[in-house]
Design a protein around this motif. Structure first.
Motif, PDB file in Angstrom:
ATOM      1  N   LEU A 103       0.825  -1.208   0.000  1.00 33.33           N
ATOM      2  CA  LEU A 103       0.000   0.000   0.000  1.00 33.33           C
ATOM      3  C   LEU A 103       0.863   1.265   0.000  1.00 33.33           C
ATOM      4  O   LEU A 103       0.553   2.240  -0.678  1.00 33.33           O
ATOM      5  CB  LEU A 103      -0.938   0.017   1.208  1.00 33.33           C
ATOM      6  N   GLU A 104       1.964   1.242   0.758  1.00 31.04           N
ATOM      7  CA  GLU A 104       2.819   2.424   0.862  1.00 31.04           C
ATOM      8  C   GLU A 104       3.725   2.618  -0.346  1.00 31.04           C
ATOM      9  O   GLU A 104       4.232   3.710  -0.563  1.00 31.04           O
ATOM     10  CB  GLU A 104       3.672   2.337   2.128  1.00 31.04           C
ATOM     11  N   SER A 105       3.935   1.576  -1.135  1.00 34.44           N
ATOM     12  CA  SER A 105       4.879   1.676  -2.243  1.00 34.44           C
ATOM     13  C   SER A 105       4.229   2.101  -3.551  1.00 34.44           C
ATOM     14  O   SER A 105       4.832   1.962  -4.610  1.00 34.44           O
ATOM     15  CB  SER A 105       5.598   0.341  -2.456  1.00 34.44           C
ATOM     16  N   ALA A 106       3.040   2.620  -3.471  1.00 38.40           N
ATOM     17  CA  ALA A 106       2.383   3.111  -4.686  1.00 38.40           C
ATOM     18  C   ALA A 106       3.212   4.240  -5.283  1.00 38.40           C
ATOM     19  O   ALA A 106       3.852   5.003  -4.558  1.00 38.40           O
ATOM     20  CB  ALA A 106       0.976   3.601  -4.352  1.00 38.40           C
ATOM     21  N   PRO A 107       3.230   4.361  -6.604  1.00 41.27           N
ATOM     22  CA  PRO A 107       4.004   5.436  -7.235  1.00 41.27           C
ATOM     23  C   PRO A 107       3.556   6.814  -6.743  1.00 41.27           C
ATOM     24  O   PRO A 107       2.392   6.994  -6.384  1.00 41.27           O
ATOM     25  CB  PRO A 107       3.689   5.272  -8.723  1.00 41.27           C
ATOM     26  N   PRO A 108       4.461   7.792  -6.742  1.00 36.95           N
ATOM     27  CA  PRO A 108       4.092   9.141  -6.298  1.00 36.95           C
ATOM     28  C   PRO A 108       2.911   9.674  -7.094  1.00 36.95           C
ATOM     29  O   PRO A 108       2.842   9.522  -8.308  1.00 36.95           O
ATOM     30  CB  PRO A 108       5.352   9.967  -6.575  1.00 36.95           C
ATOM     31  N   GLY A 109       1.976  10.287  -6.376  1.00 40.69           N
ATOM     32  CA  GLY A 109       0.803  10.879  -7.008  1.00 40.69           C
ATOM     33  C   GLY A 109      -0.335   9.901  -7.226  1.00 40.69           C
ATOM     34  O   GLY A 109      -1.441  10.299  -7.547  1.00 40.69           O
ATOM     35  N   SER A 110      -0.098   8.610  -7.059  1.00 40.39           N
ATOM     36  CA  SER A 110      -1.163   7.645  -7.303  1.00 40.39           C
ATOM     37  C   SER A 110      -2.201   7.647  -6.185  1.00 40.39           C
ATOM     38  O   SER A 110      -3.302   7.153  -6.377  1.00 40.39           O
ATOM     39  CB  SER A 110      -0.606   6.235  -7.484  1.00 40.39           C
ATOM     40  N   ASN A 111      -1.854   8.189  -5.031  1.00 42.91           N
ATOM     41  CA  ASN A 111      -2.830   8.264  -3.937  1.00 42.91           C
ATOM     42  C   ASN A 111      -3.741   9.463  -4.065  1.00 42.91           C
ATOM     43  O   ASN A 111      -4.640   9.654  -3.267  1.00 42.91           O
ATOM     44  CB  ASN A 111      -2.124   8.316  -2.581  1.00 42.91           C
TER      45      ASN A 111
END
Length: 152
Positions: free
Chosen positions: A134-142
């Motif tokens: 969950l934390e390793s999503a690419p930047p901006g994907s959240n």
């Protein structure tokens, strides 16, 4: 005499067929990606109840959950990485400790769009893997876009 033997073989095959199909399904799902044991709480009305044994796997940007005792090849629940947030974890209490997998932890996830929470039970190592995923999503994907009726 032969009729009895044939009837007995047919009965044995009919009894064993569902187990063979469940085994083949699990082998097929495992071949599609790493599969791990994971129970899902379908209803939270009574504390400690409503758990369904299953298995889960990471597939692309989704965590897919499957019932253990089903022949369906499609997941019953899908958690998209971008729309799912980790809330907390806890140890099973009361009846949960008996009904769930040994040495498991219960993780609560929240849908970022609807606010709906879901509880999963998995091994401690799988909890760490889930948190990392969950934390390793690419930047901006959240980033979740504003709804159409919200200005801006």
């Amino acid at each position: 005499m032969w009729e009895i033997i044939i009837a007995a073989v047919l009965v044995i095959c009919l009894v064993l067929l569902p187990f063979a199909l469940l085994y083949l399904r699990r082998r097929w799902l495992t071949g599609q990606g790493g599969l791990f044991d994971c129970a899902y709480q379908v209803k939270e009305t009574t504390p400690g109840s409503g758990w369904v044994l299953g298995m889960a796997r990471y597939r692309g940007e989704h965590l897919e959950w499957f019932r253990s005792f089903s022949l369906d090849l499609r997941p019953k629940r899908v958690f998209p990485r971008v729309g799912t947030a980790y809330v907390h974890q806890r140890r099973p209490a009361g009846l949960e400790a008996i009904a769930l997998f040994e040495d498991s932890m219960i993780v609560t996830l929240q849908d970022r769009l609807t606010g709906e929470t879901s509880s999963l039970s998995m091994a401690r190592d799988e909890v760490l893997a889930l948190m990392s995923w969950l934390e390793s999503a690419p930047p901006g994907s959240n980033y979740l876009p504003a709804s159409a009726d919200t200005p801006g």
